[in-house]
Design an enzyme around this catalytic site. Structure first.
Site, PDB file in Angstrom:
ATOM      1  N   HIS A 105       0.873  -1.175   0.000  1.00 56.56           N
ATOM      2  CA  HIS A 105       0.000   0.000   0.000  1.00 56.56           C
ATOM      3  C   HIS A 105       0.916   1.233   0.000  1.00 56.56           C
ATOM      4  O   HIS A 105       2.025   1.187   0.552  1.00 56.56           O
ATOM      5  CB  HIS A 105      -0.837  -0.049   1.283  1.00 56.56           C
ATOM      6  N   ASP A 123       3.432  -4.173   7.836  1.00 58.62           N
ATOM      7  CA  ASP A 123       2.188  -3.421   7.739  1.00 58.62           C
ATOM      8  C   ASP A 123       1.067  -4.435   7.965  1.00 58.62           C
ATOM      9  O   ASP A 123       0.750  -5.238   7.085  1.00 58.62           O
ATOM     10  CB  ASP A 123       2.118  -2.780   6.344  1.00 58.62           C
ATOM     11  N   GLN A 125      -4.223  -5.045   7.261  1.00 58.17           N
ATOM     12  CA  GLN A 125      -5.220  -6.029   6.825  1.00 58.17           C
ATOM     13  C   GLN A 125      -5.121  -7.318   7.635  1.00 58.17           C
ATOM     14  O   GLN A 125      -6.140  -7.884   8.029  1.00 58.17           O
ATOM     15  CB  GLN A 125      -5.033  -6.352   5.324  1.00 58.17           C
ATOM     16  N   LYS A 138     -10.105  -0.443  10.585  1.00 60.98           N
ATOM     17  CA  LYS A 138     -10.351  -1.689   9.837  1.00 60.98           C
ATOM     18  C   LYS A 138     -10.642  -2.841  10.793  1.00 60.98           C
ATOM     19  O   LYS A 138     -11.131  -3.887  10.395  1.00 60.98           O
ATOM     20  CB  LYS A 138      -9.134  -2.027   8.972  1.00 60.98           C
ATOM     21  N   CYS A 198      -4.642   2.484  -3.616  1.00 58.73           N
ATOM     22  CA  CYS A 198      -3.376   3.018  -3.069  1.00 58.73           C
ATOM     23  C   CYS A 198      -2.247   2.020  -3.262  1.00 58.73           C
ATOM     24  O   CYS A 198      -1.430   1.803  -2.350  1.00 58.73           O
ATOM     25  CB  CYS A 198      -3.515   3.367  -1.590  1.00 58.73           C
TER      26      CYS A 198
HETATM   27  N1  PLP Z   1      -1.696  -0.585   4.672  1.00 58.38           N
HETATM   28  C1  PLP Z   1      -2.656  -1.325   4.139  1.00 58.38           C
HETATM   29  C2  PLP Z   1      -2.321  -2.718   3.677  1.00 58.38           C
HETATM   30  C3  PLP Z   1      -3.938  -0.816   3.996  1.00 58.38           C
HETATM   31  O1  PLP Z   1      -4.884  -1.569   3.440  1.00 58.38           O
HETATM   32  C4  PLP Z   1      -4.202   0.496   4.427  1.00 58.38           C
HETATM   33  C5  PLP Z   1      -5.545   1.091   4.245  1.00 58.38           C
HETATM   34  O2  PLP Z   1      -6.207   0.822   3.266  1.00 58.38           O
HETATM   35  C6  PLP Z   1      -3.177   1.237   5.010  1.00 58.38           C
HETATM   36  C7  PLP Z   1      -1.929   0.664   5.106  1.00 58.38           C
HETATM   37  C8  PLP Z   1      -3.384   2.618   5.498  1.00 58.38           C
HETATM   38  O3  PLP Z   1      -4.143   2.615   6.624  1.00 58.38           O
HETATM   39  P1  PLP Z   1      -4.755   3.985   7.192  1.00 58.38           P
HETATM   40  O4  PLP Z   1      -5.380   4.670   6.025  1.00 58.38           O
HETATM   41  O5  PLP Z   1      -5.736   3.518   8.180  1.00 58.38           O
HETATM   42  O6  PLP Z   1      -3.672   4.772   7.774  1.00 58.38           O
END
Ligand code: PLP
Length: 404
Positions: free
Chosen positions: A121, A198, A201, A224, A362
């Site tokens: 992401h 990260d 998910q 999430k 993203c």
């Molecule tokens: N990393 C992953 C794999 C994500 O799916 C997301 C959000 O879609 C993020 C990071 C970013 O999270 P946040 O927007 O809650 O900061």
């Protein structure tokens, strides 16, 4: 503990909603999950009954709120097998990664290498690009196979004496692929690198033990995980957090401030400048309590059954291309429809009450890797039902007729 989807659904008031005169079929939980009543009520209760700023008051409400905020930290710590002082509250998963990148960057120099993967992401790409631009560190990209699996042999070949950081997703928000975090951490550590996962998910779909993984840093966001927006978690091993300089300056993160000298608080407070997301932390604590009452293994199996049901319902259709067919994956289905832009697909599905995401998610490097500019994505949560899975397949088939 048993898992009964109707009992779960009863906890989510929003799932009673209709959209365009049809029952809502919410398949966008990977972007943000809906909230159980327990979370909504915990936040309302705090505002109605016991609210003040934390850490700095001497009155009853300040003490009660500080206790609730710090109790939420302990809940998060217990949830992932961490120590209490290893949990930093941030405003989201994104901020947590930025915090680590900025802090680790203070110890890096031009030519040092950071490995990310093609399935990241942007939250786990852009902060490292900042270091590339600012310091001249080199970004290396671990490739993804056509199936959507991280190529471990290629990853191994990227590791070397100049590798300082490995920053990888634990579960792809597009492909659904779950990466072997423990193996990846071991490989990174053998090369002498720090490893960040990260977990935005992964944490939603599987129990996480940061010590078993041996992650240096593990990040996720609250919204999430059935919690509120505006709160994220940075887990860092105690010694790793201790080595990071402050991220932002302000109240509460200091030891002592004078006109010509400053010292900083120990972690985690060093990284929580200013008034933190108090209500959001309390809400996240409530989400974790709520999750503790669910059979998470059964929930993950349920989600996977829904995924398989949809996959079967859509099999053999020559107008549909699925992106991401890793053997070990969570309940996320990304796809393209021949002759249709993903945005149009999502808009037509919305007319049937079905909420899916469409766009680049993203993850532009991943879109390029798979030769598409966008895709649609249906993501399943523990509150989705077989009827909803079928409604999605039916709506998608009808939607496709618009483009045929
Ligand atoms: N990393 C992953 C794999 C994500 O799916 C997301 C959000 O879609 C993020 C990071 C970013 O999270 P946040 O927007 O809650 O900061």
């Amino acid at each position: 503990m048993t898992f009964d989807v109707e009992t779960v659904r009863a906890d989510f008031p929003i799932l009673q909603r209709q959209v365009h005169g049809r029952p809502l079929v919410y398949l966008d939980s990977a972007a943000s999950a809906q909230k159980p009543r327990a979370v909504i009520e915990a936040m309302s209760r705090a505002m109605e009954h016991s609210y003040a700023n934390v850490h700095r008051g001497l009155h009853t409400l300040a003490n009660e709120t500080t206790d609730a905020y710090e109790a939420a930290r302990r809940k998060v710590a217990a949830f992932i097998g961490a120590g209490e002082t290893e949990i930093v509250f941030t405003k989201g998963g994104t901020e947590a990664i930025n915090l680590v990148a900025a802090g680790v960057g203070a110890h890096l120099q031009a030519g040092d290498e950071i490995i990310v993967s093609e399935m990241e992401h942007h939250a786990n790409i852009v902060p490292w690009h900042f270091l590339r631009e600012r310091l001249g560190v080199v970004l290396k990209w671990a490739p993804v196979t056509d199936e959507g699996v991280l190529d471990l042999e290629a990853f191994q070949r990227l590791l070397g004496p100049r590798t300082k950081v490995v920053a990888l997703t634990h579960m792809s928000n597009v492909l659904g692929t779950i990466n072997p975090a423990q193996d990846l951490a071991r490989m990174a550590h053998e090369a002498g690198a720090l490893v960040l996962f990260d977990g935005c998910q992964a944490i939603v779909h599987k129990p996480i033990d940061v010590k078993a993984i041996d992650a240096d840093f593990y990040v996720f966001s609250g919204h999430k995980l059935y919690g509120p927006t505006g709160i994220g978690i940075l887990y860092g091993k105690a010694e790793r957090l201790a080595a990071l300089p402050p991220y932002q300056g302000g109240g509460e993160m200091i030891g002592e401030v004078s006109q010509d000298r400053i010292t900083y608080a120990d972690p985690p407070h060093r990284f929580e400048a200013g008034t933190p997301p108090i209500l959001e932390a309390i809400g996240l604590g409530a989400a974790i309590d709520w999750l503790a009452g669910q059979d998470r293994l059964a929930a993950a199996e349920h989600e996977h059954r829904l995924y398989e049901r949809v996959r079967d319902g859509l099999s053999g259709l020559n107008w549909l291309k699925v992106i991401g067919e890793a053997p070990h994956k969570g309940a996320i289905l990304s796809f393209t429809v021949d002759g249709a832009h993903a945005h149009d697909v999502a808009q037509i599905l919305d007319r049937y009450g079905v909420a899916v995401r469409a766009g680049t998610h993203c993850a532009e490097p991943l879109m390029k890797r798979f030769g598409v500019t966008s895709s649609a994505r249906a993501s399943f949560a523990l509150y989705n039902t077989e009827d909803e899975a079928d409604a999605f397949v039916e709506a998608l088939t009808k939607a496709q007729a618009f483009f045929a």
